[in-house]
Design an enzyme around this catalytic site. Sequence first.
Site, PDB file in Angstrom:
ATOM      1  CG  HIS A 106      15.633  28.978  18.199  1.00 48.48           C
ATOM      2  ND1 HIS A 106      15.912  30.272  18.168  1.00 48.48           N
ATOM      3  CD2 HIS A 106      14.994  28.733  19.467  1.00 48.48           C
ATOM      4  CE1 HIS A 106      15.096  30.749  19.075  1.00 48.48           C
ATOM      5  NE2 HIS A 106      14.739  30.077  19.899  1.00 48.48           N
ATOM      6  NE  ARG A 262      19.172  38.506  31.204  1.00 45.91           N
ATOM      7  CZ  ARG A 262      19.912  39.533  31.534  1.00 45.91           C
ATOM      8  NH1 ARG A 262      20.282  39.897  32.825  1.00 45.91           N
ATOM      9  NH2 ARG A 262      20.860  40.142  30.587  1.00 45.91           N
TER      10      ARG A 262
END
Length: 297
Positions: A106, A262
Amino acid sequence: SILELRLYQGFWLPEHWVPGTIVFQRRFTPRPDDVILASYPKCGTTWLKALAFATAARTAYPPGGARHPLRRLNPHDCVPFIDEIFASGEEAKLEALPSPRLMNTHLPYALLPAPVTATATGCRVAYVCRDPKDMVVSLWHFLRRAKPDLLFADTFESVCDGTVVVGPVWDHVLSYWRASVAAPDRALFLRYEDMLRDPGGNVRRLAEFMGRPFSAAEEAAGDVAAVVELCSFDEMKGLEVNRPGSGTAGRYRPMPRDAFFRKGVAGDWANHMTPEMAARLDGIFREKLQGTGLIFS
Ligand code: A3P
């Protein structure tokens, strides 16, 4: 801020990322055929890891096969998170990976180890970005899994002022955007929304970038569609391994595996922010990205 952050080389790193980042920067030796998957958190990391893994491993594991590793493992357990490996002193595991290695980070492009970004010694880096509004929503839902009382407004503010995990987000995105403009064969710039619209086209781009284009025979056999299907949101979310209560992924701060799946759509921001908030965030990004050729909305 939400996590303990430290300004490190121009970016707000969570305190617990700093040691691994330093060792990664000092000790990582890229191989010419390495592919590093990069992203700002919540922008499609899990999906990119699955797609790249399925693409790279397709000879050993046909994407349509019932015994494919991605049907029993979470993508984060198929592609290692480099900084985590360094943080836990397990760099021998990276050395032991067969070439071509797939790994992810990241960190922004500017914080990658110098040998990774140097033309002579470097390797390929594939980055995925996402509409910042949907990223904020996704980030809030994710952080809330560990901190249930976290307010959406606080997550939103921290993104707006830059003091968020590996923020400022605009500098993160721009670091990879500039790298991809300067050397498109070395840095691939993907967008989550484009991937949703045209998953097959983006898998082909990824495969070409990785030096593993789909052959005419593979195309005819429907292998691109099989990779897309294997890695689709519904498919991955529905797997036993990713169900709520199935365990965690990640080691810095292990997260329940279902937290990585999600909604998997574009535009969910409209359910969480007022038009004023959306306009404000869009305005910040427009200003920060002005003149760079990169546009979100
Ligand atoms: P939402 O929270 O908006 O649903 P990351 O992998 O970088 O942590 O990003 C997580 C986001 O990507 C989440 O977005 C998640 O639902 C979505 N996602 C995970 N797997 C996906 C897949 N296979 N296809 C599309 N989106 C996916």
